[in-house]
Design a protein around this motif. Structure first.
Motif, PDB file in Angstrom:
ATOM      1  N   LYS A 104       0.980  59.341   1.365  1.00  0.00           N
ATOM      2  CA  LYS A 104       2.107  60.128   1.884  1.00  0.00           C
ATOM      3  C   LYS A 104       1.816  60.537   3.319  1.00  0.00           C
ATOM      4  O   LYS A 104       0.664  60.524   3.760  1.00  0.00           O
ATOM      5  N   GLU A 105       2.842  60.922   4.031  1.00  0.00           N
ATOM      6  CA  GLU A 105       2.667  61.425   5.382  1.00  0.00           C
ATOM      7  C   GLU A 105       2.211  62.869   5.326  1.00  0.00           C
ATOM      8  O   GLU A 105       2.732  63.668   4.538  1.00  0.00           O
ATOM      9  N   GLY A 106       1.209  63.210   6.119  1.00  0.00           N
ATOM     10  CA  GLY A 106       0.703  64.576   6.133  1.00  0.00           C
ATOM     11  C   GLY A 106      -0.599  64.677   6.906  1.00  0.00           C
ATOM     12  O   GLY A 106      -0.905  63.840   7.754  1.00  0.00           O
ATOM     13  N   CYS A 107      -1.382  65.721   6.610  1.00  0.00           N
ATOM     14  CA  CYS A 107      -2.658  65.975   7.284  1.00  0.00           C
ATOM     15  C   CYS A 107      -3.811  65.695   6.327  1.00  0.00           C
ATOM     16  O   CYS A 107      -3.730  65.966   5.128  1.00  0.00           O
ATOM     17  N   VAL A 108      -4.900  65.184   6.885  1.00  0.00           N
ATOM     18  CA  VAL A 108      -6.095  64.882   6.093  1.00  0.00           C
ATOM     19  C   VAL A 108      -6.881  66.170   5.871  1.00  0.00           C
ATOM     20  O   VAL A 108      -7.016  66.997   6.785  1.00  0.00           O
ATOM     21  N   LYS A 109      -7.400  66.337   4.645  1.00  0.00           N
ATOM     22  CA  LYS A 109      -8.212  67.511   4.315  1.00  0.00           C
ATOM     23  C   LYS A 109      -9.409  67.038   3.495  1.00  0.00           C
ATOM     24  O   LYS A 109      -9.253  66.275   2.542  1.00  0.00           O
TER      25      LYS A 109
END
Length: 148
Positions: A104-109
């Motif tokens: 999905k589109e988003g930020c890596v954590k």
């Protein structure tokens, strides 16, 4: 120096020096004269043989490709690895060579479990995405829902 070489040349002629030393022992080489024996040598290596056999090997370029907090889109590779040094978390898929990529589109954590030490890679979805039912049953998703 000149006297030394002159005295050696007077004692022994050059023909005697060349004829007395046998370079090869085979019967075919004995038929020639002494001077021709010196120039009848073959190359021990073929020229440019090593460059024809050279093979270029490229590095595997393993490691992190996207770090924590970076934006990713679906299909972006996050980690290339051998084995599961990092495990896939929420919205992260794993290829057959253990490559982790974003679903999905988003930020890596990145997350590390305190007891086991296992490292997880998650993608926090961009606003507007709903949590998938598979991930809704996890403990982290419950904490988020109860806090809201």
């Amino acid at each position: 120096m000149m006297n030394f070489t002159a005295s050696i040349c007077r004692r022994l002629s050059i023909r005697d020096l060349m004829a007395s030393t046998a370079v090869y022992n085979s019967a075919s080489d004995v038929s020639g004269e002494g001077l021709s024996l010196i120039f009848r040598r073959w190359a021990t290596k073929k020229t440019a043989g090593s460059t024809k056999m050279a093979v270029t090997r490229y590095q595997k370029t393993l490691g992190l490709k996207n770090f924590g907090g970076e934006r990713v889109i679906p299909g972006n590779i996050i980690v290339r690895q051998r084995g599961t040094r990092f495990h896939p978390g929420n919205y992260v898929g794993m290829g057959k060579d253990h490559t982790l990529y974003a679903l999905k589109e988003g930020c890596v954590k990145f997350e590390r479990h305190k007891l086991t030490g296992r490292k997880w890679v998650h993608v926090q979805p961009k606003e507007g995405y709903e949590i998938h039912p598979v991930y809704a049953s996890s403990g982290a998703a419950r904490k988020v829902q109860t806090a809201a």
